[in-house]
Design a protein around this motif. Structure first.
Motif, PDB file in Angstrom:
ATOM      1  N   LEU A 288     -14.544   1.293  -8.902  1.00 54.47           N
ATOM      2  CA  LEU A 288     -15.421   1.417  -7.727  1.00 54.47           C
ATOM      3  C   LEU A 288     -15.351   2.832  -7.176  1.00 54.47           C
ATOM      4  N   SER A 289     -16.458   3.210  -6.497  1.00 60.88           N
ATOM      5  CA  SER A 289     -16.463   4.518  -5.852  1.00 60.88           C
ATOM      6  C   SER A 289     -17.544   4.560  -4.784  1.00 60.88           C
TER       7      SER A 289
ATOM      8  N   SER B 158     -10.460   2.030  -0.980  1.00 64.68           N
ATOM      9  CA  SER B 158     -11.585   2.680  -0.289  1.00 64.68           C
ATOM     10  C   SER B 158     -11.235   4.095   0.174  1.00 64.68           C
ATOM     11  N   PHE B 159     -10.072   4.603  -0.255  1.00 65.47           N
ATOM     12  CA  PHE B 159      -9.636   5.937   0.189  1.00 65.47           C
ATOM     13  C   PHE B 159      -9.853   7.008  -0.882  1.00 65.47           C
ATOM     14  N   GLY B 160      -9.567   6.672  -2.121  1.00 60.22           N
ATOM     15  CA  GLY B 160      -9.635   7.652  -3.203  1.00 60.22           C
ATOM     16  C   GLY B 160     -11.066   7.962  -3.616  1.00 60.22           C
ATOM     17  N   ASN B 161     -11.226   8.935  -4.527  1.00 61.61           N
ATOM     18  CA  ASN B 161     -12.549   9.248  -5.069  1.00 61.61           C
ATOM     19  C   ASN B 161     -13.061   8.076  -5.888  1.00 61.61           C
ATOM     20  N   LEU B 162     -12.115   7.428  -6.580  1.00 58.29           N
ATOM     21  CA  LEU B 162     -12.445   6.217  -7.333  1.00 58.29           C
ATOM     22  C   LEU B 162     -11.273   5.261  -7.178  1.00 58.29           C
ATOM     23  N   SER B 163     -11.520   3.971  -7.418  1.00 57.47           N
ATOM     24  CA  SER B 163     -10.403   3.037  -7.467  1.00 57.47           C
ATOM     25  C   SER B 163     -10.627   2.073  -8.621  1.00 57.47           C
ATOM     26  N   ILE B 164      -9.521   1.572  -9.161  1.00 55.57           N
ATOM     27  CA  ILE B 164      -9.637   0.599 -10.253  1.00 55.57           C
ATOM     28  C   ILE B 164      -8.851  -0.663  -9.905  1.00 55.57           C
ATOM     29  N   PHE B 165      -9.336  -1.769 -10.457  1.00 49.05           N
ATOM     30  CA  PHE B 165      -8.699  -3.077 -10.267  1.00 49.05           C
ATOM     31  C   PHE B 165      -8.533  -3.743 -11.631  1.00 49.05           C
ATOM     32  N   SER B 166      -7.577  -4.664 -11.720  1.00 47.51           N
ATOM     33  CA  SER B 166      -7.393  -5.446 -12.940  1.00 47.51           C
ATOM     34  C   SER B 166      -7.537  -6.925 -12.596  1.00 47.51           C
ATOM     35  N   PHE B 167      -8.190  -7.646 -13.500  1.00 46.07           N
ATOM     36  CA  PHE B 167      -8.296  -9.109 -13.340  1.00 46.07           C
ATOM     37  C   PHE B 167      -7.599  -9.803 -14.504  1.00 46.07           C
ATOM     38  N   TYR B 168      -6.529  -9.182 -14.967  1.00 49.22           N
ATOM     39  CA  TYR B 168      -5.676  -9.772 -16.009  1.00 49.22           C
ATOM     40  C   TYR B 168      -5.165 -11.135 -15.511  1.00 49.22           C
ATOM     41  N   ALA B 169      -4.775 -11.992 -16.458  1.00 46.44           N
ATOM     42  CA  ALA B 169      -4.430 -13.384 -16.150  1.00 46.44           C
ATOM     43  C   ALA B 169      -3.531 -13.558 -14.929  1.00 46.44           C
TER      44      ALA B 169
ATOM     45  N   PRO C 215       0.815  -1.215   0.000  1.00 50.96           N
ATOM     46  CA  PRO C 215       0.000   0.000   0.000  1.00 50.96           C
ATOM     47  C   PRO C 215       0.854   1.272   0.000  1.00 50.96           C
ATOM     48  N   ALA C 216       0.496   2.224  -0.853  1.00 48.09           N
ATOM     49  CA  ALA C 216       1.141   3.542  -0.841  1.00 48.09           C
ATOM     50  C   ALA C 216       0.660   4.288   0.402  1.00 48.09           C
ATOM     51  N   SER C 217       1.461   5.264   0.856  1.00 48.40           N
ATOM     52  CA  SER C 217       1.049   6.082   2.015  1.00 48.40           C
ATOM     53  C   SER C 217      -0.012   7.082   1.559  1.00 48.40           C
ATOM     54  N   ILE C 218      -1.241   6.614   1.569  1.00 44.05           N
ATOM     55  CA  ILE C 218      -2.325   7.385   0.956  1.00 44.05           C
ATOM     56  C   ILE C 218      -2.593   8.687   1.697  1.00 44.05           C
ATOM     57  N   GLY C 219      -2.465   8.633   3.029  1.00 39.73           N
ATOM     58  CA  GLY C 219      -2.858   9.764   3.869  1.00 39.73           C
ATOM     59  C   GLY C 219      -2.325  11.093   3.382  1.00 39.73           C
ATOM     60  N   GLN C 220      -1.031  11.123   3.053  1.00 43.90           N
ATOM     61  CA  GLN C 220      -0.420  12.400   2.676  1.00 43.90           C
ATOM     62  C   GLN C 220      -0.929  12.939   1.338  1.00 43.90           C
ATOM     63  N   PHE C 221      -1.475  12.073   0.496  1.00 49.53           N
ATOM     64  CA  PHE C 221      -1.999  12.549  -0.792  1.00 49.53           C
ATOM     65  C   PHE C 221      -3.430  13.073  -0.661  1.00 49.53           C
ATOM     66  N   LEU C 222      -4.072  12.700   0.433  1.00 47.36           N
ATOM     67  CA  LEU C 222      -5.467  13.129   0.621  1.00 47.36           C
ATOM     68  C   LEU C 222      -5.554  14.572   1.111  1.00 47.36           C
ATOM     69  N   GLU C 223      -4.397  15.126   1.563  1.00 45.57           N
ATOM     70  CA  GLU C 223      -4.387  16.504   2.088  1.00 45.57           C
ATOM     71  C   GLU C 223      -4.775  17.526   1.024  1.00 45.57           C
ATOM     72  N   TYR C 224      -4.415  17.247  -0.229  1.00 45.42           N
ATOM     73  CA  TYR C 224      -4.694  18.213  -1.296  1.00 45.42           C
ATOM     74  C   TYR C 224      -6.158  18.118  -1.686  1.00 45.42           C
ATOM     75  N   ASP C 225      -6.633  19.193  -2.295  1.00 45.95           N
ATOM     76  CA  ASP C 225      -8.018  19.151  -2.735  1.00 45.95           C
ATOM     77  C   ASP C 225      -8.069  18.657  -4.187  1.00 45.95           C
ATOM     78  N   ILE C 226      -7.388  17.545  -4.430  1.00 46.07           N
ATOM     79  CA  ILE C 226      -7.289  17.016  -5.796  1.00 46.07           C
ATOM     80  C   ILE C 226      -7.836  15.587  -5.786  1.00 46.07           C
ATOM     81  N   PRO C 227      -8.739  15.277  -6.738  1.00 41.83           N
ATOM     82  CA  PRO C 227      -9.285  13.914  -6.771  1.00 41.83           C
ATOM     83  C   PRO C 227      -8.190  12.857  -6.909  1.00 41.83           C
ATOM     84  N   ILE C 228      -8.397  11.730  -6.243  1.00 44.36           N
ATOM     85  CA  ILE C 228      -7.431  10.634  -6.314  1.00 44.36           C
ATOM     86  C   ILE C 228      -8.093   9.392  -6.888  1.00 44.36           C
ATOM     87  N   ILE C 229      -7.422   8.800  -7.866  1.00 43.71           N
ATOM     88  CA  ILE C 229      -7.828   7.476  -8.340  1.00 43.71           C
ATOM     89  C   ILE C 229      -6.775   6.500  -7.827  1.00 43.71           C
ATOM     90  N   GLU C 230      -7.204   5.575  -6.993  1.00 45.93           N
ATOM     91  CA  GLU C 230      -6.285   4.541  -6.525  1.00 45.93           C
ATOM     92  C   GLU C 230      -6.199   3.446  -7.587  1.00 45.93           C
TER      93      GLU C 230
END
Ligand SMILES: *Cc1c(COP(=O)(O)O)cnc(C)c1O
Length: 350
Positions: A188-189, A163-174, A131-146
């Motif tokens: 997801l959002s 579950s932290f960003g405005n949206l998140s994406i996942f891959s189910f590649y092989a 996991p990236a240190s998400i907390g410090q990126f949430l301080e800005y008023d900029i949308p985050i896609i995880e």
């Protein structure tokens, strides 16, 4: 040859998928809806939409935030080109940043320096399941896609990544943490509004209005396969952590830098650093019958012809990082053989 990565497929996955084939409904979406609900529930996120890839999920996420030509999107250099593709699909400008030394994740310092009035989104990948240190990126008023393509089931401070960003994406590649028959993805959002907007964009047939829509849908057999895989996710993660623990215990004195063993990491990749000798290290392991790889084929700043001096940590990772085989179906004998071969290679090279 011990493969670098391998999907974990069993009879249950196959039987679940055959059931859908027998139903004769391949594109209607009751099973797809079930996968969406299961993922949303598992991650603790309100709304989800399945897609045919992680890239298309990211593309849709960017469209849903209204991204266009005037916008800048912050991303790390040390990530696959899929992320760059999605940004280019919407015509936005990628702003490529360096990474942190220990985690291989986006550097907060680099982001701080690169934020401008035009920064519309930060895409934050959780590389190699750490996991990236998400907390410090949430301080800005900029949308985050995880970007959780490599981190399904990883947690940050006890909460699921995604579950932290405005949206998140996942891959189910092989070869991702779980797969939906080779390709697949999800966005997801907690904003049901955003997901409804995205659903409207992929629901393209027999519509009264015309706007550009995208045929990015997942099929029913894919979703059935994915549901069966999702059932086994806790077991998959347990096995990955166990193998990583075994590597850490046995390689601590080999002269390598070992990956961080943090709570919440799922070890999608087990990445060691080899003092600038990645290419030679990989060749030696290949000769011994082990498919080791660079965990990122080529950093984005190199594709884009940007000055290497501005990406010292990414350059270091590119030259030093080696990804060893790690996946649920890796056998104990294989893990043992990998440890012995890595040690031998260290003695010869480092
Ligand atoms: C795999 C991956 C993607 C793209 O997913 P696809 O399903 O291959 O389109 C995006 N970001 C990261 C970090 C990935 O590892």
């Amino acid at each position: 040859m011990i493969r670098h990565s391998k999907p974990a497929i069993d009879k249950k996955d196959i039987q679940a998928t055959i059931k859908v084939f027998n139903s004769g409904l391949l594109s209607s979406s009751t099973v797809v809806r079930r996968l969406e609900l299961s993922m949303a529930k598992f991650l603790g996120i309100k709304a989800a939409l399945a897609t045919n890839s992680g890239t298309s999920a990211l593309h849709l996420a960017l469209i849903s935030l209204g991204l266009g030509r005037k916008d800048e999107v912050i991303i790390p250099s040390y990530v696959c080109t899929a992320v760059l593709n999605a940004i280019n699909y919407v015509g936005a400008k990628p702003v490529v940043c360096d990474i942190e030394q220990d985690s291989f994740n986006l550097s907060h310092d680099a982001v701080k320096k690169n934020i401008s009035k035009k920064t519309a989104v930060i895409i934050l990948p959780h590389m190699f399941g750490l996991p990236a240190s998400i907390g410090q990126f949430l301080e800005y008023d900029i949308p985050i896609i995880e970007d959780c393509a490599q981190a399904l089931g990883a947690t940050y401070k006890g909460k699921m990544v995604g579950s932290f960003g405005n949206l998140s994406i996942f891959s189910f590649y092989a070869t991702k943490v779980i797969t939906t028959l080779g390709y697949g993805g999800m966005v997801l959002s907690d904003s049901k509004k955003l997901i409804t907007k995205i659903r409207n964009l992929i629901d393209y047939d027999e519509r009264k209005d015309y706007i550009i829509r995208y045929n990015y849908n997942m099929s029913e057999p894919q979703a059935a396969f994915g549901l069966s895989q999702l059932d086994k996710l806790p077991e998959f993660i347990e096995k990955r952590i166990k193998i990583a623990g075994f590597y850490n215990e046995n390689l601590y004195d080999a002269g390598l830098e070992l990956p961080l063993f943090e709570d919440g990491a799922i070890f999608y990749r087990y990445v060691v650093c080899t003092k600038g000798k990645a290419d030679k290290f990989i060749k030696k392991l290949n000769v011994l019958g082990i498919e080791a790889k660079k965990p990122v084929f080529k950093p984005l700043h190199r594709y884009l012809g940007l000055n290497k001096k501005n990406f010292p940590t990414t350059e270091y990772a590119f030259n030093s990082a080696v990804s060893l085989p790690i996946y649920p179906s890796l056998r104990a004998e294989e893990a043992n053989f990998i440890v012995r071969s890595v040690k031998k290679t260290c003695e010869n090279l480092l």
